[in-house]
Design a protein around this motif. Structure first.
Motif, PDB file in Angstrom:
ATOM      1  N   GLN A  57       0.816  -1.209   0.000  1.00 27.55           N
ATOM      2  CA  GLN A  57       0.000   0.000   0.000  1.00 27.55           C
ATOM      3  C   GLN A  57       0.849   1.259   0.000  1.00 27.55           C
ATOM      4  O   GLN A  57       0.405   2.308  -0.436  1.00 27.55           O
ATOM      5  N   LYS A  58       2.071   1.147   0.501  1.00 26.34           N
ATOM      6  CA  LYS A  58       2.983   2.288   0.583  1.00 26.34           C
ATOM      7  C   LYS A  58       4.253   1.941  -0.174  1.00 26.34           C
ATOM      8  O   LYS A  58       4.618   0.773  -0.298  1.00 26.34           O
ATOM      9  N   SER A  59       4.929   2.970  -0.678  1.00 27.90           N
ATOM     10  CA  SER A  59       6.183   2.711  -1.379  1.00 27.90           C
ATOM     11  C   SER A  59       7.100   3.920  -1.286  1.00 27.90           C
ATOM     12  O   SER A  59       6.718   4.984  -0.799  1.00 27.90           O
ATOM     13  N   THR A  95       9.774  -5.105   4.142  1.00 30.14           N
ATOM     14  CA  THR A  95       9.854  -4.695   2.744  1.00 30.14           C
ATOM     15  C   THR A  95       9.240  -5.801   1.895  1.00 30.14           C
ATOM     16  O   THR A  95       9.744  -6.920   1.870  1.00 30.14           O
ATOM     17  N   VAL A  96       8.142  -5.478   1.202  1.00 31.76           N
ATOM     18  CA  VAL A  96       7.443  -6.471   0.387  1.00 31.76           C
ATOM     19  C   VAL A  96       8.199  -6.708  -0.910  1.00 31.76           C
ATOM     20  O   VAL A  96       8.440  -7.849  -1.311  1.00 31.76           O
ATOM     21  N   GLU A 117       4.731   1.854   8.689  1.00 34.21           N
ATOM     22  CA  GLU A 117       5.738   1.308   9.606  1.00 34.21           C
ATOM     23  C   GLU A 117       6.877   0.642   8.833  1.00 34.21           C
ATOM     24  O   GLU A 117       8.056   0.847   9.137  1.00 34.21           O
ATOM     25  N   GLY A 118       6.538  -0.137   7.827  1.00 34.07           N
ATOM     26  CA  GLY A 118       7.554  -0.785   7.011  1.00 34.07           C
ATOM     27  C   GLY A 118       8.365   0.202   6.198  1.00 34.07           C
ATOM     28  O   GLY A 118       9.586   0.068   6.070  1.00 34.07           O
ATOM     29  N   ARG A 119       7.680   1.198   5.683  1.00 36.40           N
ATOM     30  CA  ARG A 119       8.379   2.226   4.904  1.00 36.40           C
ATOM     31  C   ARG A 119       9.381   2.972   5.786  1.00 36.40           C
ATOM     32  O   ARG A 119      10.521   3.193   5.397  1.00 36.40           O
ATOM     33  N   LEU A 159      13.562   3.265   5.647  1.00 31.29           N
ATOM     34  CA  LEU A 159      14.284   4.547   5.664  1.00 31.29           C
ATOM     35  C   LEU A 159      15.285   4.616   6.814  1.00 31.29           C
ATOM     36  O   LEU A 159      16.304   5.301   6.708  1.00 31.29           O
ATOM     37  N   ASP A 160      15.008   3.914   7.889  1.00 33.80           N
ATOM     38  CA  ASP A 160      15.906   3.877   9.042  1.00 33.80           C
ATOM     39  C   ASP A 160      16.922   2.743   8.949  1.00 33.80           C
ATOM     40  O   ASP A 160      17.735   2.569   9.847  1.00 33.80           O
ATOM     41  N   GLY A 161      16.878   1.972   7.851  1.00 30.97           N
ATOM     42  CA  GLY A 161      17.692   0.768   7.737  1.00 30.97           C
ATOM     43  C   GLY A 161      19.063   0.971   7.123  1.00 30.97           C
ATOM     44  O   GLY A 161      19.514   2.095   6.854  1.00 30.97           O
TER      45      GLY A 161
END
Length: 99
Positions: free
Chosen positions: A5-7, A39-40, A62-64, A68-70
């Protein structure tokens, strides 16, 4: 709709003498992306001679943010001045449809 849903959509403009290093950086980042639980999907792209991209998808914010913090984002920012003509252009994008 799929789980995505987010990217994020990032454009990277390599310095002309750093194209191979940027390509290698992106290829070497794949195992890090594979290790990211939230990350899908993750794609590294070459758009033209010196322009690269990263497109990745997530189930939610949350995944996005975790991406970004990875490690990939940290390494990219650490080497951006050396490898890129300008700072990475990173856009938060909503996925409307996916197959």
């Amino acid at each position: 709709m799929a789980n995505e849903q987010k990217s994020l959509l990032a454009r990277l403009h390599a310095k002309p003498d750093k194209v191979e290093e940027v390509r290698t950086f992106l290829e070497d980042a794949l195992p890090l992306a594979e290790d990211e639980e939230k990350t899908v999907s993750w794609y590294a792209l070459q758009i033209d001679d010196t322009t690269f991209g990263i497109f990745d998808t997530f189930a939610g914010d949350e995944g996005r943010q975790a991406h970004l913090d990875g490690e990939i984002a940290a390494a990219l920012m650490e080497h951006a001045d050396e490898l890129l003509e300008e700072p990475p252009q990173i856009e938060h994008v909503d996925v409307l449809a996916a197959k």
